[in-house]
Design an enzyme around this catalytic site. Structure first.
Site, PDB file in Angstrom:
ATOM      1  CB  SER A  52      15.203   3.643 -31.351  1.00  0.00           C
ATOM      2  OG  SER A  52      13.869   3.944 -31.039  1.00  0.00           O
ATOM      3  CG  HIS A 172      13.135   9.679 -32.885  1.00  0.00           C
ATOM      4  ND1 HIS A 172      12.109   9.381 -32.018  1.00  0.00           N
ATOM      5  CD2 HIS A 172      13.478   8.512 -33.478  1.00  0.00           C
ATOM      6  CE1 HIS A 172      11.842   8.089 -32.079  1.00  0.00           C
ATOM      7  NE2 HIS A 172      12.659   7.544 -32.951  1.00  0.00           N
ATOM      8  CD  GLU A 181       9.450   8.673 -28.269  1.00  0.00           C
ATOM      9  OE1 GLU A 181       8.345   8.588 -27.690  1.00  0.00           O
ATOM     10  OE2 GLU A 181       9.868   7.817 -29.073  1.00  0.00           O
ATOM     11  CD  GLU A 223       8.352   9.707 -32.283  1.00  0.00           C
ATOM     12  OE1 GLU A 223       7.920  10.151 -31.193  1.00  0.00           O
ATOM     13  OE2 GLU A 223       8.641   8.517 -32.454  1.00  0.00           O
ATOM     14  CG  ASP A 255      11.012   5.941 -25.621  1.00  0.00           C
ATOM     15  OD1 ASP A 255      11.793   5.249 -24.940  1.00  0.00           O
ATOM     16  OD2 ASP A 255      10.653   5.630 -26.773  1.00  0.00           O
ATOM     17  CD  GLU A 296       8.554   4.108 -24.786  1.00  0.00           C
ATOM     18  OE1 GLU A 296       7.751   5.063 -24.664  1.00  0.00           O
ATOM     19  OE2 GLU A 296       8.877   3.643 -25.895  1.00  0.00           O
ATOM     20  CG  ASP A 323       9.393   0.556 -27.510  1.00  0.00           C
ATOM     21  OD1 ASP A 323       8.927  -0.382 -28.171  1.00  0.00           O
ATOM     22  OD2 ASP A 323       9.824   1.604 -28.055  1.00  0.00           O
ATOM     23  CE  LYS A 348       7.278   1.724 -30.672  1.00  0.00           C
ATOM     24  NZ  LYS A 348       8.753   1.787 -30.510  1.00  0.00           N
ATOM     25  CB  SER A 375       3.717   3.262 -29.582  1.00  0.00           C
ATOM     26  OG  SER A 375       4.745   3.985 -30.222  1.00  0.00           O
ATOM     27  CG  HIS A 376       3.884   7.283 -33.236  1.00  0.00           C
ATOM     28  ND1 HIS A 376       4.324   8.487 -33.680  1.00  0.00           N
ATOM     29  CD2 HIS A 376       4.490   7.094 -32.019  1.00  0.00           C
ATOM     30  CE1 HIS A 376       5.149   9.017 -32.805  1.00  0.00           C
ATOM     31  NE2 HIS A 376       5.259   8.200 -31.790  1.00  0.00           N
ATOM     32  NE  ARG A 377       8.451   1.645 -34.226  1.00  0.00           N
ATOM     33  CZ  ARG A 377       9.200   0.547 -34.135  1.00  0.00           C
ATOM     34  NH1 ARG A 377       8.653  -0.638 -34.357  1.00  0.00           N
ATOM     35  NH2 ARG A 377      10.475   0.613 -33.794  1.00  0.00           N
ATOM     36  CB  SER A 378      10.499   7.620 -35.358  1.00  0.00           C
ATOM     37  OG  SER A 378      11.260   6.516 -35.805  1.00  0.00           O
ATOM     38  CE  LYS A 399       6.034   5.715 -27.802  1.00  0.00           C
ATOM     39  NZ  LYS A 399       7.436   5.916 -27.488  1.00  0.00           N
TER      40      LYS A 399
HETATM   41  C1  PEP Z   1       9.810   4.496 -29.749  1.00  0.00           C
HETATM   42  O1  PEP Z   1      10.986   4.159 -29.482  1.00  0.00           O
HETATM   43  O2  PEP Z   1       8.927   4.337 -28.912  1.00  0.00           O
HETATM   44  C2  PEP Z   1       9.500   5.055 -31.061  1.00  0.00           C
HETATM   45  C3  PEP Z   1       8.260   5.389 -31.393  1.00  0.00           C
HETATM   46  O3  PEP Z   1      10.543   5.237 -31.917  1.00  0.00           O
HETATM   47  P1  PEP Z   1      10.890   4.283 -33.136  1.00  0.00           P
HETATM   48  O4  PEP Z   1       9.673   4.182 -33.974  1.00  0.00           O
HETATM   49  O5  PEP Z   1      12.029   4.968 -33.809  1.00  0.00           O
HETATM   50  O6  PEP Z   1      11.251   2.956 -32.521  1.00  0.00           O
HETATM   51 MG    MG Z   2      10.276   3.579 -27.326  1.00  0.00          MG
END
Ligand code: PEP
Ligand code: MG
Length: 424
Positions: A52, A172, A181, A223, A255, A296, A323, A348, A375-378, A399
């Site tokens: 996303s 996801h 999420e 995730e 989220d 979020e 985000d 991110k 934050s990580h990514r998916s 997260k």
């Molecule tokens: C998010 O939307 O916060 C997320 C971690 O997903 P994506 O990496 O797919 O953007």
């Molecule tokens: Mg997000």
């Protein structure tokens, strides 16, 4: 004597070579890994990728064509090996800002679309690791030094509160949940205690899902959270509430990733069409019933009015977090502050493309007294850079998905080590 040796090392450390390659991320899609050699060793970094993706994110360079259905990253790899590498060879890796600015200039676009954010960021991360080694510092201490602009004397560093995504929906997962999420946020004092609580809750939820829906309900999404065959947020939250029975102090974060259910200029979720006002009432109802501490992206990324309304109405009770709204971009963060559109920022690194700019984004958001969630990514790799980043910049939360799957645990397990080091 030893100290002097380190000082000599620090002054003389130079980037000797840089080599990039195409590897695969947790979704089995190509991404970029970099190996950067200095006088102090070899430093490796790789970058994640979102599903996303916000409109205002720095752009990944993908090859197009047939290979990997167009998702190959050999152009980005070539840009590192042929363009970036030769220009940063010989530089001191402790000059993070200078090297990042050089790459931004080499790219020359606003969104890093020429060289690719997926070419620039792994170099920036590897340089940061090499810079830390040149100063003989742990990465999180070195980042803290960059963040504060001063050496890490008598620092009180903290491990942020982890948010574990235990039910996956949206883009996801292959289920009908629209909210992306469903995170649990344990409130223990120590990170290690929070990780243990999350693991127990996750395993408990697995049993509950199996008992309610059978074995197919324990399959997981991108995730690592479960992706049960349900379609309503209230069902997911009721299941999580059962799993939290013996963990009463645990909070919940959602989220919504609402850009994904903004379709044909309408909010379409759970089989219904919502007006902005209707969606706000839907969220209000959820926060009345469940111990939610943050939402979020409750509205679509360009729905400033929706964000303003919800921040006005609910930010005395919960944190409204941006985000896709912000994309770790200082211009968007400033605009959101001016419009009073949120009170927290997802950070991110690959949304903006360099470590210097990521740290600047955190500083800016913190100057507004916002909460910070790293934050990580998916689609992620086993690179654990964001753990050190979160501690180094003093983030409130991190997260990194469920307390399961290797690329998610890489970050949480790194935080266990950092906590051990901080405590001792
Ligand atoms: C998010 O939307 O916060 C997320 C971690 O997903 P994506 O990496 O797919 O953007
Ligand atoms: Mg997000």
């Amino acid at each position: 004597m030893v100290k002097n040796l380190f000082m000599v090392k620090s002054l003389n450390s130079k980037i000797k070579s840089i080599k990039a390659r195409e590897i695969l991320n947790s979704r089995g899609e190509p991404t970029v890994e970099v190996e950067l050699k200095t006088d102090d060793g070899i430093f490796v970094a790789s970058v994640p990728s979102g599903a996303s993706i916000g409109e205002n994110e720095a752009k990944e360079l993908r090859d197009g064509g047939k290979k990997y259905f167009g998702k190959g990253v050999l152009k980005a790899v070539g840009n590192i090996n042929k363009i970036i590498g030769p220009r940063i060879k010989g530089k001191n890796p402790a000059k993070q800002k200078e090297i990042d600015e050089l790459m931004i200039k080499l790219d020359g676009t606003k969104d890093k679309s020429k060289l690719g954010a997926n070419a620039i960021l792994p170099v920036s991360m590897a340089v940061c690791r090499a810079g830390a080694a040149s100063k003989d510092l742990s990465l999180y201490k070195y980042i803290s030094q960059i963040y504060r602009g001063s050496p890490p004397v008598n620092l009180t560093l903290m491990v942020p509160t982890p948010c574990f995504n235990i039910i996956n929906g949206g883009t996801h997962a292959g289920n009908k949940l629209d909210i992306q999420e469903f995170m649990i946020v344990p409130q223990k004092k120590l990170f290690s205690e929070n990780l243990r609580a999350a693991s127990e809750i996750y395993q408990g939820l697995k049993k509950i899902l199996k008992n309610n829906f059978g074995e197919q309900a324990i399959n997981v999404g991108d995730e690592g959270g479960f992706a049960p065959p349900i379609s309503h947020a209230s069902e997911a939250l009721n299941l999580i509430s059962q799993a939290l029975k013996n963990y009463p102090d645990t909070k919940i974060g959602l989220d919504c990733a609402a850009s994904q259910y903004w379709k044909d200029k309408k909010y379409q979720l759970e089989g219904a069409v919502f007006t902005k006002e209707g969606l706000l009432i839907f969220y209000e109802d959820l926060i009345k019933k469940y111990p939610i501490i943050f939402l979020e992206d409750p509205f679509s990324e360009n729905d400033w009015q929706g964000f303003q309304e919800i921040t006005k109405k609910l930010s005395n009770k919960i944190i409204i977090v941006g985000d896709d709204l912000l994309c770790t971009n200082p211009r968007r963060i400033k605009e959101a502050e001016k419009k009073n559109a949120c009170r927290g920022a997802i950070i991110k690194p690959n949304q903006i493309g360099t470590i210097t700019e990521t740290i600047e984004a955190v500083k800016l958001a913190k100057s507004f007294n916002w909460k910070i969630i790293i934050s990580h990514r998916s689609g992620d790799t086993c690179d654990d850079f964001i753990s050190d980043l979160a501690v180094g910049v003093g983030a409130d939360f991190i997260k990194s998905g469920a307390p399961a799957r290797g690329e998610r645990l890489a970050k949480y397990n790194r935080l266990l080590k950092i906590e051990e080091e901080i405590k001792s």
